[in-house]
Design a protein around this motif. Sequence first.
Motif, PDB file in Angstrom:
ATOM      1  N   VAL A 187     108.721  63.548  54.326  1.00 14.85           N
ATOM      2  CA  VAL A 187     107.297  63.017  54.476  1.00 14.85           C
ATOM      3  C   VAL A 187     107.330  63.595  56.122  1.00 14.85           C
ATOM      4  O   VAL A 187     108.111  63.168  56.739  1.00 14.85           O
ATOM      5  N   PRO A 188     106.361  64.489  56.422  1.00 16.07           N
ATOM      6  CA  PRO A 188     106.125  64.992  57.857  1.00 16.07           C
ATOM      7  C   PRO A 188     105.899  63.941  58.864  1.00 16.07           C
ATOM      8  O   PRO A 188     104.715  63.156  58.666  1.00 16.07           O
ATOM      9  N   ARG A 248      95.877  63.407  57.027  1.00 13.89           N
ATOM     10  CA  ARG A 248      95.036  62.459  56.150  1.00 13.89           C
ATOM     11  C   ARG A 248      96.017  62.126  54.810  1.00 13.89           C
ATOM     12  O   ARG A 248      95.998  60.891  54.437  1.00 13.89           O
ATOM     13  N   ALA A 249      96.617  63.215  54.512  1.00 15.19           N
ATOM     14  CA  ALA A 249      97.257  63.026  52.982  1.00 15.19           C
ATOM     15  C   ALA A 249      98.527  62.153  53.383  1.00 15.19           C
ATOM     16  O   ALA A 249      98.921  61.217  52.510  1.00 15.19           O
ATOM     17  N   VAL A 311      95.608  69.921  49.479  1.00 14.04           N
ATOM     18  CA  VAL A 311      96.753  69.515  50.436  1.00 14.04           C
ATOM     19  C   VAL A 311      97.577  68.421  49.654  1.00 14.04           C
ATOM     20  O   VAL A 311      98.920  68.469  49.704  1.00 14.04           O
ATOM     21  N   ARG A 312      97.086  67.523  49.353  1.00 13.88           N
ATOM     22  CA  ARG A 312      97.833  66.242  48.819  1.00 13.88           C
ATOM     23  C   ARG A 312      98.461  66.902  47.470  1.00 13.88           C
ATOM     24  O   ARG A 312      99.747  66.564  47.506  1.00 13.88           O
ATOM     25  N   PRO A 322     104.508  59.845  51.327  1.00 18.00           N
ATOM     26  CA  PRO A 322     105.332  58.461  51.317  1.00 18.00           C
ATOM     27  C   PRO A 322     105.329  57.872  49.955  1.00 18.00           C
ATOM     28  O   PRO A 322     106.257  56.944  49.439  1.00 18.00           O
ATOM     29  N   GLU A 323     104.142  57.846  49.243  1.00 17.36           N
ATOM     30  CA  GLU A 323     103.979  57.017  48.135  1.00 17.36           C
ATOM     31  C   GLU A 323     104.157  57.938  46.741  1.00 17.36           C
ATOM     32  O   GLU A 323     103.424  57.559  45.841  1.00 17.36           O
ATOM     33  N   MET A 324     104.552  59.047  46.742  1.00 16.90           N
ATOM     34  CA  MET A 324     104.401  60.001  45.765  1.00 16.90           C
ATOM     35  C   MET A 324     105.235  59.465  44.606  1.00 16.90           C
ATOM     36  O   MET A 324     106.205  58.726  44.559  1.00 16.90           O
ATOM     37  N   LYS A 325     104.433  59.689  43.377  1.00 15.35           N
ATOM     38  CA  LYS A 325     105.079  59.247  42.026  1.00 15.35           C
ATOM     39  C   LYS A 325     105.905  60.132  41.360  1.00 15.35           C
ATOM     40  O   LYS A 325     105.554  61.438  41.556  1.00 15.35           O
ATOM     41  N   GLN A 326     107.091  59.958  40.689  1.00 16.87           N
ATOM     42  CA  GLN A 326     107.924  61.000  40.519  1.00 16.87           C
ATOM     43  C   GLN A 326     107.027  61.719  39.079  1.00 16.87           C
ATOM     44  O   GLN A 326     107.220  63.160  39.220  1.00 16.87           O
TER      45      GLN A 326
END
Length: 341
Positions: A187-188, A248-249, A311-312, A322-326
């Motif tokens: 996460v950047p 924003r993402a 972008v997202r 941060p909240e990325m789902k598998q």
Amino acid sequence: MTMQTTTENLALVLGATGGIGGAMARELAARGWHVRALSRNGGRTGQGEPSVEWVRGDAMNAADVRKAAEGVQLIVHAVNPPGYKDWEKLVLPMLENTIAAATAVGARIVLPGTVYNFGPDAFPLLTEQSRQNPRTRKGAIRKEMERRLKEAARKGTKVLIVRAGDFFGPGAANNWFTQSLVKPGKVPSSTTYPGRAGVGHQWAYLPDVAETMIRLIERGEELEDFAVYHMDGFWDFDGGQMITATERAVGGRLKVRSFPWWLLPVGGLFVTVLRELREMRYLWQVPLRMSNAKLVSMLGEEPRTPIDEAVRSTLASFGCLPEMKQEMAAACQPLSSPATR
């Protein structure tokens, strides 16, 4: 392996494990095309990517390409040497194999184009007819590729070229976005930007590029034999909008660092990709924008995914949210042949 024969629309994609090749393979399949992909590692039809028929072969082998092209109406030439290695030795022979195969079976060639063809004398606004005086080795090769394709079109093989800005998109790793702006798997909190503050830059979201190409293919009878179109893509008017969309993402501000161009002369002596990246610096120093007026005249509009969504999706595919789902990450992985998995 025995290749599937069919009377439906059949396309051969060279470079289907790459960014734009993979995007084209998926979008063509979604449109009802039967998609055949050439891979050195091969694979079994119906395994892995069920929408793609994987055929073992090498784009450098004329016989492999010719065999894979049997019965196709379309050849997407999206293959490039990885890491820019041996471009001067490999790129043109691969194209010649594509031209020979397309000529033999009567297929249209589709080439994803770039701005490498153009030098500063054509800036800042490029049309399809802008003069081509490239200042780099890759640019000279790109210009020669298009010259050869134009000659093939003159002899009866139809060609479609769509030029676009710097690629980014789900699963596409070999580009400035994932090699400089963010780091896959992280996460950047900071970003390294190659351009100058205040200088505009043109980006192209790969699903939009694929959608544009396919809409043009579907208008095939209306296209010129040698048809060239420019996309506008995402115009980052001040060099900061892509960074802002990334902020924003991820939900936070990023520390912006300048790209260390000063390291490349030394690093390029030992690492091919660094030497080749150094050649591209001029594209980040001045605003360079392609006009899509001809494209809009043909299609009525240019396909555009909202930048925040684009972008997202790209960040999610590389595990950078941060909240990325598998499941979202799995859905956005780059297309690969089963044997490479």
